[in-house]
Design a protein around this motif. Structure first.
Motif, mmCIF file in Angstrom:
data_model
loop_
_atom_site.group_PDB
_atom_site.id
_atom_site.type_symbol
_atom_site.label_atom_id
_atom_site.label_comp_id
_atom_site.label_asym_id
_atom_site.label_seq_id
_atom_site.Cartn_x
_atom_site.Cartn_y
_atom_site.Cartn_z
ATOM 1 N N ILE A 107 71.858 98.129 60.311
ATOM 2 C CA ILE A 107 72.494 97.476 61.457
ATOM 3 C C ILE A 107 73.582 98.378 62.041
ATOM 4 N N PRO A 108 73.346 98.984 63.220
ATOM 5 C CA PRO A 108 74.356 99.841 63.833
ATOM 6 C C PRO A 108 75.493 99.020 64.433
ATOM 7 N N THR A 109 76.539 99.707 64.844
ATOM 8 C CA THR A 109 77.774 99.034 65.259
ATOM 9 C C THR A 109 77.601 98.088 66.446
ATOM 10 N N GLU A 110 76.633 98.385 67.348
ATOM 11 C CA GLU A 110 76.510 97.573 68.571
ATOM 12 C C GLU A 110 75.619 96.355 68.400
ATOM 13 N N CYS A 111 74.933 96.237 67.252
ATOM 14 C CA CYS A 111 74.019 95.103 67.033
ATOM 15 C C CYS A 111 74.841 93.837 66.786
ATOM 16 N N THR A 112 74.676 92.839 67.635
ATOM 17 C CA THR A 112 75.518 91.638 67.550
ATOM 18 C C THR A 112 74.889 90.491 66.775
ATOM 19 N N SER A 113 73.596 90.598 66.461
ATOM 20 C CA SER A 113 72.954 89.534 65.691
ATOM 21 C C SER A 113 71.981 90.118 64.681
ATOM 22 N N MET A 114 72.346 90.011 63.406
ATOM 23 C CA MET A 114 71.456 90.521 62.366
ATOM 24 C C MET A 114 70.202 89.666 62.248
ATOM 25 N N TYR A 115 70.321 88.393 62.622
ATOM 26 C CA TYR A 115 69.159 87.503 62.565
ATOM 27 C C TYR A 115 68.067 87.995 63.512
ATOM 28 N N GLN A 116 68.516 88.657 64.605
ATOM 29 C CA GLN A 116 67.565 89.103 65.622
ATOM 30 C C GLN A 116 67.460 90.624 65.665
ATOM 31 N N ALA A 117 67.702 91.253 64.519
ATOM 32 C CA ALA A 117 67.559 92.709 64.447
ATOM 33 C C ALA A 117 66.132 93.093 64.803
ATOM 34 N N SER A 118 66.009 94.108 65.662
ATOM 35 C CA SER A 118 64.683 94.519 66.116
ATOM 36 C C SER A 118 64.670 96.018 66.362
ATOM 37 N N ALA A 119 63.525 96.518 66.759
ATOM 38 C CA ALA A 119 63.378 97.949 67.048
ATOM 39 C C ALA A 119 64.270 98.367 68.215
ATOM 40 N N ASN A 120 64.711 97.399 69.020
ATOM 41 C CA ASN A 120 65.535 97.732 70.192
ATOM 42 C C ASN A 120 67.017 97.885 69.862
ATOM 43 N N ASN A 121 67.495 97.115 68.908
ATOM 44 C CA ASN A 121 68.949 97.126 68.685
ATOM 45 C C ASN A 121 69.354 97.524 67.267
ATOM 46 N N ALA A 122 68.370 97.798 66.404
ATOM 47 C CA ALA A 122 68.686 98.180 65.025
ATOM 48 C C ALA A 122 67.749 99.314 64.613
ATOM 49 N N LEU A 123 67.832 99.711 63.356
ATOM 50 C CA LEU A 123 67.033 100.838 62.878
ATOM 51 C C LEU A 123 66.137 100.384 61.731
#
Length: 261
Positions: A107-123
């Motif tokens: 989870i990078p610093t800009e990801c605001t929802s871990m529940y919705q982590a995806s290829a667009n906002n996480a790694l």
């Protein structure tokens, strides 16, 4: 199978250490206490204990607001041209990790929802593994102290088989060793007296000489590291939080020295 070590070959190698430590997230509910400190201490430990073993130790660091998805991927890409076959590559991550739809995400610093982590906002583990695979070093170590709780947020839905499968995926095909603090459910506050995440506290002890097993030869190898973590993390976690925590480790490839005392 015989393992042959050449000290001269080892000394000619450069150790590239890519550390990511995130305390500060865009979502303040995800704030951590010791992730950045853990990453800085790990980098310092390798630099101090590796200066005899390696020709040079190069630190590549992203902390807090700089640890974005784009910056992490850009750094991995940049390292592909800097690292040669005989070098050692170590990736260390301290921050949040999440299991979403049976896949593991950093989870990078800009990801605001871990529940919705995806290829667009996480790694995803797949994306990171592809990056590791493109790095030429035959000796690679991936270390994750991925906290699963921050403030009042408790995100981990699926422990056990699915998470183990996701971590194992990181080592597949790249010939690398993966060390993961799989049970990092404790809040950093619970171990404030250590001033570190528990897994990294044990890791630092190991690198500073505690993992040098029989025969005591002044070298800390990857398998000695793994053995020390497997032994000490559950014991220390029981002492500080009353719960057992077992690290997950996966290996493809032979043992090799990580640092010299």
């Amino acid at each position: 199978i015989a393992s042959v070590y050449s000290e001269t070959a080892v000394n000619a190698a450069v150790c590239h250490v890519f550390v990511v430590g995130i305390d500060t997230y865009k979502n303040p509910a995800y704030t951590l206490n010791y992730a950045r400190e853990d990453a800085e201490a790990f980098a310092e430990s390798i630099k101090k204990n590796g200066n005899v073993l390696y020709q040079k130790v190069k630190i590549h660091a992203l902390y807090d607001g700089a640890a974005t998805r784009a910056n992490i991927l850009d750094t991995l890409t940049s390292l592909q041209s800097q690292i040669s076959l005989n070098d050692v590559f170590i990736f260390y991550y301290a921050g949040h990790g999440a299991m979403v739809d049976q896949g593991f995400f950093f989870i990078p610093t800009e990801c605001t929802s871990m529940y919705q982590a995806s290829a667009n906002n996480a790694l995803s583990a797949e994306v990171m593994q592809a990056g590791f695979k493109n790095i030429k070093a035959l000796k690679q170590i991936i270390i994750m102290d991925a906290c699963q709780s921050g403030g009042s947020v408790e995100i981990l839905a699926m422990r056990g088989a699915n998470e183990e499968k996701a971590f194992a995926q990181l080592s597949r095909g790249a010939g690398i060793h993966v060390l993961a603090s799989a049970g990092s459910e404790q809040n950093a506050k619970e171990i404030a007296e250590l001033k570190h995440g528990l897994f990294t506290y044990v890791l630092l002890q190991a690198l500073n000489g505690a993992a040098d097993g029989a025969p005591k030869d002044g070298k800390i190898t990857i398998y000695e590291l793994k053995s020390y973590l497997d032994d000490q993390v559950p014991e220390l976690n029981g002492k500080y939080s009353g719960k057992l925590q077992f690290p997950y480790t996966f290996s493809r490839g032979t043992d090799f020295p990580v640092v010299l005392e």
